[in-house]
Design a protein around this motif. Structure first.
Motif, PDB file in Angstrom:
ATOM      1  N   LYS A   1      40.106  25.478   0.139  1.00  0.00           N
ATOM      2  CA  LYS A   1      41.492  25.909  -0.058  1.00  0.00           C
ATOM      3  C   LYS A   1      42.433  24.756   0.281  1.00  0.00           C
ATOM      4  CE  LYS A   1      44.321  29.783   1.457  1.00  0.00           C
ATOM      5  NZ  LYS A   1      44.345  30.965   2.291  1.00  0.00           N
TER       6      LYS A   1
ATOM      7  N   THR B   1      45.360  22.641   1.566  1.00  0.00           N
ATOM      8  CA  THR B   1      46.219  22.908   2.726  1.00  0.00           C
ATOM      9  C   THR B   1      47.684  22.983   2.339  1.00  0.00           C
ATOM     10  OG1 THR B   1      46.213  20.542   3.161  1.00  0.00           O
ATOM     11  CG2 THR B   1      44.680  21.892   4.421  1.00  0.00           C
ATOM     12  N   HIS B   2      47.993  22.694   1.076  1.00  0.00           N
ATOM     13  CA  HIS B   2      49.384  22.764   0.637  1.00  0.00           C
ATOM     14  C   HIS B   2      49.761  24.200   0.306  1.00  0.00           C
ATOM     15  CE1 HIS B   2      52.638  21.856  -2.511  1.00  0.00           C
ATOM     16  NE2 HIS B   2      53.171  21.683  -1.322  1.00  0.00           N
ATOM     17  N   LEU B   3      49.199  24.733  -0.788  1.00  0.00           N
ATOM     18  CA  LEU B   3      49.575  26.083  -1.193  1.00  0.00           C
ATOM     19  C   LEU B   3      48.392  26.974  -1.554  1.00  0.00           C
ATOM     20  CD1 LEU B   3      52.830  25.413  -3.207  1.00  0.00           C
ATOM     21  CD2 LEU B   3      52.625  26.476  -0.981  1.00  0.00           C
ATOM     22  N   GLY B   4      47.191  26.571  -1.149  1.00  0.00           N
ATOM     23  CA  GLY B   4      46.076  27.491  -1.236  1.00  0.00           C
ATOM     24  C   GLY B   4      45.278  27.516  -2.519  1.00  0.00           C
ATOM     25  N   CYS B   5      45.502  26.568  -3.436  1.00  0.00           N
ATOM     26  CA  CYS B   5      44.679  26.529  -4.646  1.00  0.00           C
ATOM     27  C   CYS B   5      43.253  26.097  -4.287  1.00  0.00           C
ATOM     28  CB  CYS B   5      45.255  25.533  -5.656  1.00  0.00           C
ATOM     29  SG  CYS B   5      46.816  26.071  -6.346  1.00  0.00           S
ATOM     30  N   ALA B   6      42.299  26.463  -5.156  1.00  0.00           N
ATOM     31  CA  ALA B   6      40.922  26.003  -4.971  1.00  0.00           C
ATOM     32  C   ALA B   6      40.852  24.547  -5.438  1.00  0.00           C
ATOM     33  CB  ALA B   6      39.964  26.874  -5.765  1.00  0.00           C
TER      34      ALA B   6
ATOM     35  N   PRO C   1      44.681  20.909  -8.547  1.00  0.00           N
ATOM     36  CA  PRO C   1      45.336  21.033  -9.847  1.00  0.00           C
ATOM     37  C   PRO C   1      46.774  21.561  -9.753  1.00  0.00           C
ATOM     38  CG  PRO C   1      43.823  22.832  -9.513  1.00  0.00           C
ATOM     39  CD  PRO C   1      43.642  21.911  -8.340  1.00  0.00           C
ATOM     40  N   CYS C   2      47.121  22.176  -8.630  1.00  0.00           N
ATOM     41  CA  CYS C   2      48.420  22.842  -8.591  1.00  0.00           C
ATOM     42  C   CYS C   2      49.562  21.867  -8.336  1.00  0.00           C
ATOM     43  CB  CYS C   2      48.423  23.932  -7.527  1.00  0.00           C
ATOM     44  SG  CYS C   2      47.255  25.235  -7.881  1.00  0.00           S
ATOM     45  N   HIS C   3      49.432  21.034  -7.316  1.00  0.00           N
ATOM     46  CA  HIS C   3      50.534  20.146  -6.976  1.00  0.00           C
ATOM     47  C   HIS C   3      50.063  18.715  -6.764  1.00  0.00           C
ATOM     48  CE1 HIS C   3      51.901  24.194  -5.978  1.00  0.00           C
ATOM     49  NE2 HIS C   3      53.049  23.772  -6.451  1.00  0.00           N
ATOM     50  N   ALA C   4      48.883  18.390  -7.335  1.00  0.00           N
ATOM     51  CA  ALA C   4      48.401  17.018  -7.387  1.00  0.00           C
ATOM     52  C   ALA C   4      48.114  16.411  -6.012  1.00  0.00           C
ATOM     53  CB  ALA C   4      49.368  16.122  -8.156  1.00  0.00           C
TER      54      ALA C   4
ATOM     55  N   ALA D   1      50.146  13.051  -0.985  1.00  0.00           N
ATOM     56  CA  ALA D   1      50.922  14.235  -0.627  1.00  0.00           C
ATOM     57  C   ALA D   1      51.069  15.082  -1.897  1.00  0.00           C
ATOM     58  CB  ALA D   1      52.274  13.810  -0.070  1.00  0.00           C
ATOM     59  N   PRO D   2      51.572  16.297  -1.879  1.00  0.00           N
ATOM     60  CA  PRO D   2      52.294  16.979  -0.800  1.00  0.00           C
ATOM     61  C   PRO D   2      51.456  17.666   0.276  1.00  0.00           C
ATOM     62  CG  PRO D   2      52.287  18.337  -2.759  1.00  0.00           C
ATOM     63  CD  PRO D   2      51.606  17.059  -3.122  1.00  0.00           C
TER      64      PRO D   2
ATOM     65  N   PRO E   1      50.066  18.695   3.592  1.00  0.00           N
ATOM     66  CA  PRO E   1      50.547  18.220   4.893  1.00  0.00           C
ATOM     67  C   PRO E   1      49.442  17.801   5.852  1.00  0.00           C
ATOM     68  CG  PRO E   1      50.650  20.602   4.824  1.00  0.00           C
ATOM     69  CD  PRO E   1      50.154  20.160   3.478  1.00  0.00           C
TER      70      PRO E   1
ATOM     71  N   TRP F   1      46.604  32.987  -9.547  1.00  0.00           N
ATOM     72  CA  TRP F   1      46.969  31.716  -8.908  1.00  0.00           C
ATOM     73  C   TRP F   1      48.452  31.611  -8.636  1.00  0.00           C
ATOM     74  CZ3 TRP F   1      43.455  29.444  -6.323  1.00  0.00           C
ATOM     75  CH2 TRP F   1      42.125  29.660  -6.668  1.00  0.00           C
TER      76      TRP F   1
ATOM     77  N   SER G   1      51.397  31.525  -0.386  1.00  0.00           N
ATOM     78  CA  SER G   1      51.150  30.435   0.556  1.00  0.00           C
ATOM     79  C   SER G   1      52.452  29.839   1.069  1.00  0.00           C
ATOM     80  CB  SER G   1      50.316  29.333  -0.094  1.00  0.00           C
ATOM     81  OG  SER G   1      49.010  29.785  -0.332  1.00  0.00           O
TER      82      SER G   1
ATOM     83  N   TYR H   1      54.355  28.838   5.657  1.00  0.00           N
ATOM     84  CA  TYR H   1      55.064  27.710   6.256  1.00  0.00           C
ATOM     85  C   TYR H   1      56.224  28.158   7.134  1.00  0.00           C
ATOM     86  CZ  TYR H   1      52.411  24.363   3.577  1.00  0.00           C
ATOM     87  OH  TYR H   1      51.392  23.602   3.079  1.00  0.00           O
TER      88      TYR H   1
ATOM     89  N   SER I   1      40.882  27.181  -9.963  1.00  0.00           N
ATOM     90  CA  SER I   1      42.310  27.110 -10.255  1.00  0.00           C
ATOM     91  C   SER I   1      42.490  26.418 -11.595  1.00  0.00           C
ATOM     92  CB  SER I   1      43.046  26.285  -9.199  1.00  0.00           C
ATOM     93  OG  SER I   1      42.699  26.699  -7.920  1.00  0.00           O
TER      94      SER I   1
ATOM     95  N   ASN J   1      44.345  24.145 -14.428  1.00  0.00           N
ATOM     96  CA  ASN J   1      45.125  22.918 -14.291  1.00  0.00           C
ATOM     97  C   ASN J   1      46.073  22.775 -15.471  1.00  0.00           C
ATOM     98  OD1 ASN J   1      46.149  20.422 -13.825  1.00  0.00           O
ATOM     99  ND2 ASN J   1      44.179  19.375 -13.718  1.00  0.00           N
TER     100      ASN J   1
ATOM    101  N   ALA K   1      48.169  24.699 -12.386  1.00  0.00           N
ATOM    102  CA  ALA K   1      48.411  26.065 -11.922  1.00  0.00           C
ATOM    103  C   ALA K   1      49.887  26.188 -11.586  1.00  0.00           C
ATOM    104  CB  ALA K   1      47.559  26.367 -10.700  1.00  0.00           C
TER     105      ALA K   1
ATOM    106  N   LEU L   1      57.317  19.549  -4.836  1.00  0.00           N
ATOM    107  CA  LEU L   1      56.713  18.268  -5.197  1.00  0.00           C
ATOM    108  C   LEU L   1      57.474  17.120  -4.548  1.00  0.00           C
ATOM    109  CD1 LEU L   1      55.928  18.733  -8.982  1.00  0.00           C
ATOM    110  CD2 LEU L   1      54.331  18.731  -7.086  1.00  0.00           C
TER     111      LEU L   1
ATOM    112  N   GLY M   1      47.758  18.252 -13.735  1.00  0.00           N
ATOM    113  CA  GLY M   1      47.905  17.624 -12.426  1.00  0.00           C
ATOM    114  C   GLY M   1      49.356  17.572 -11.983  1.00  0.00           C
ATOM    115  N   MET M   2      50.210  18.354 -12.597  1.00  0.00           N
ATOM    116  CA  MET M   2      51.646  18.401 -12.299  1.00  0.00           C
ATOM    117  C   MET M   2      52.314  17.035 -12.481  1.00  0.00           C
ATOM    118  SD  MET M   2      52.123  21.526 -11.897  1.00  0.00           S
ATOM    119  CE  MET M   2      53.812  21.685 -11.371  1.00  0.00           C
TER     120      MET M   2
END
Lengths: 165, 466
Positions: free
Chosen positions: A88, A90-95, A108-111, A123-124, A126, B173, B180, B184, B300, B302, B304, B318, B456-457
């Motif tokens: 998972k 650590t950013h937003l929980g994607c696999a 794949p979600c936020h690179a 990053a992102p 943390p 997703w 998620s 925070y 997930s 790609n 997502a 981002l 990959g955003m």
């Protein structure tokens, strides 16, 4: 009655406070009932127990083996040390999938990208990928998936080595 | 003297009718028309008379009424969907397939529900913009603005909880990512997310939780607050459109002409509702609501992406540390939005579009500034500035959080002081300009997230993404 209101609580004040306190108590109790009613229902026997991954020798050095049911990757570092990484992000929980051609985990979600030992290289995210405790008994690698262990930095102290016979 | 024992009419048919409808239909004169409005359950949410200038379509654009129409469509189609859907991971996706292939008009009803829900987010947002730009939040309507902001959040919450129900990849997703964000929140975040999801990850408990929220708790809360919202509009009356010179728009003298609600307002509402219903039905006949492959917790997709109304937030993530992207900036934005009507007004501009001539120019300045600054900053942050790499010894909370946040905040404050001086404007006009700047920035971030973020955003061109 010759009560002095500035020194004593009058009957009226007392009743006001009592009513207020009773009301507050009732609210707290109701809140407690609602919270407990909706508290997480965790099913026993799912992801969360001890998982036998396999024999030490079945994992080549510098390899990453996914365990879908256990939701972790068993990583064997080039020097032979083991670490089990929770998949998972650590950013937003994607696999997070392992990308063998780039030799890194790329979310794949936020690179977010992670090194083989879970260290963040992009990053992102943390913090590094959470890990699970690895136990090696009699040449068998076991992973305790009950509690993900959070860490600020991936260190060599996270690695578990098979005892040399 | 003998009084008749029972003064009601003899005819049974007439007696039944009068027990239901108290007034003569159709009403003969203005007095009768006003009585019908007062005595009718639905129409009593209207005043019996309204100021004629507020009837002008280009003043309200019918956006509040359109929101109510959409809520009604959502309630009707939503209840229909409840009859063919079971909220369980084993059945949810199969029910969706059955709905689309086996149930008579199943796809059509789902389309109406889906598109009405999405349209409601847009219409509620436009309604907020209209009220802001015409100064409709002014005393005594401050609290109704706050209720409206609450309603907008409920609409987004309704969309978000509904998002999970089809149990496809998109749903699974988007909700994983969205929930998620909650973790925070300092101290209570992790517990809050586990409470909402009913466990550590999106699963069976999450689906039942979201179903309960989506079909019961959120709609009931929404309808309660909507009633309060409309009742306050009725008590405080609609603001009246004014021209720049302060004269009433659409009136010969400064004396406001009042007309009866029935038929002047009601007929307009009915016509507009019918036209909009027709358009929504046509759209739902031609464009199907999306349904991806069944949810797969192991993989997930790609890229997502979150639901489109969260893409501005996802884009912020981002560029900022999650504590700032997901918590600090949205909380500050919402707080500022709720406090908008409680600031001091140094301009009597109720009912004037964009406050004044200067205000109109400053609104354009705000929009243009955002159009230049946002893409520039996004591209800079993507390709040039990498603060965590430049300052490797500092925690990312500071290097990727406090530093860029402070920079953006200083830019906004500098902009406020700058336009105030350049245009020699009042605080009201300068705040309007900052509001436009921030709203256009948020819309641009949303557009960038939807159309310019690919695999990959990474930044890509729209034809590579869509």
């Amino acid at each position: 009655m010759t009560d002095n209101p500035s020194e004593n609580v009058t009957r009226r004040d007392f009743l006001k406070i009592a009513w207020g306190a009773a009301g507050a108590l009732a609210l707290v109790e109701t809140g407690g009932v609602v919270l407990s009613f909706f508290s997480p229902r965790v099913a026993e026997g799912e992801f969360g127990g001890m998982i036998e991954a396999g024999l030490v020798d079945s994992f080549a050095p510098a390899s990453v083996t996914p365990f879908t049911q256990g939701r972790f990757y068993l990583v064997r570092m080039p020097d032979g040390g083991f670490v089990a990484l929770y998949r998972k992000c650590t950013h937003l929980g994607c696999a997070v999938p392992w990308n063998p051609s780039e030799n890194r985990f790329v979310c794949p979600c936020h690179a977010s990208a992670f090194e083989m030992d879970g260290q963040v290289i992009n990053a992102p995210a943390p913090r590094p990928l959470d890990r699970f405790a690895v136990i090696i008994e009699g040449g068998m690698v076991k992973v305790d998936t009950s509690t993900p262990i959070q860490r600020d930095h991936a260190t060599d102290a996270d690695l578990v080595y098979a005892e040399v016979p | 003297m003998t009084e008749p024992f029972d003064p009601r009419p003899e005819d049974l048919k007439q007696r039944v009718w009068e027990s239901i409808q108290r007034d003569e239909l159709p009403p003969k004169d203005d007095r009768g028309r006003m009585r019908v409005v007062m005595n009718n359950l639905v129409l009593h949410l209207h005043p019996s008379k309204v100021a004629k200038p507020t009837l002008k379509f280009t003043y309200t654009w019918g956006l509040g009424g359109l929101s109510i129409l959409l809520v009604a469509l959502l309630a009707v189609t939503g209840v229909m969907l409840m009859f063919v859907y079971t909220p369980s991971p084993a059945t949810a996706y199969m029910d969706m397939l059955a709905l689309q292939t086996e149930v008579w008009f199943g796809q059509f009803v789902r389309n109406i529900h889906h598109w009405s829900g999405n349209l409601l987010v847009i219409v509620a947002f436009l309604h907020l913009l209209r009220v802001f730009f015409t100064g409709g939040f002014r005393t005594p309507r401050e609290f109704n603005w706050v209720l409206g902001v609450g309603l907008l959040l409920l609409v987004v919450a309704a969309n978000f909880t509904g998002y999970l129900l089809p149990w496809d990849q998109l749903a699974y997703w988007a909700v994983t990512v969205g929930s998620s964000l909650l973790s925070y929140v300092p101290v209570i975040g992790e517990g809050l997310r586990n409470f909402l999801l009913g466990g550590p990850e999106v699963g069976a408990a999450t689906l039942t939780n979201f179903y309960g929220l989506h079909v019961a708790i959120i709609p009931l809360t929404l309808m309660g607050i909507v009633s309060f919202h409309i009742w306050r509009v009725r008590k405080d009356t609609l603001s009246i459109p004014h021209k720049l010179d302060g004269t009433i728009d659409g009136a010969e003298s400064n004396q406001v002409e009042k007309v009866t609600t029935l038929p002047h307002l009601v007929s307009r509402e009915v016509v507009f509702a019918l036209v909009m219903t027709g358009l929504i039905l046509l759209w739902s006949m031609w464009v199907n609501a999306p349904l991806e492959a069944a949810a797969n917790p192991d993989h997930s997709p790609n890229p997502a992406k979150a639901a489109w109304y969260f893409m501005g937030l996802q884009e912020l993530l981002l560029h900022f540390h999650p504590v700032f992207g997901a918590i600090v900036i949205p909380a500050l934005g919402l707080g500022a939005l709720a406090l908008v009507p409680y600031q001091r007004f140094d301009l009597s501009a109720e009912g004037v579009w964009f406050r004044s001539t200067k205000g109109r120019r400053m609104a354009i300045a705000g929009a243009l500034s955002a159009l230049v600054a946002v893409p520039l900053l996004v591209v800079l942050d993507e390709y040039v500035i990498d603060l965590p790499a430049m300052l490797p010894t500092i925690p990312t909370l500071i290097s990727n959080g406090w530093i860029p946040f402070a920079a953006v905040l200083l830019l906004v404050i500098g902009y406020y002081e700058g336009v105030k001086r350049v245009f020699k404007a009042t605080a009201c006009e300068a705040r309007l300009s900052v509001f436009v700047l921030l709203v256009v920035s948020f819309v641009l971030l949303t557009v960038i997230g939807i159309a310019f973020r690919g695999e990959g955003m990474a930044l890509m061109l729209p034809w590579e993404v869509l």
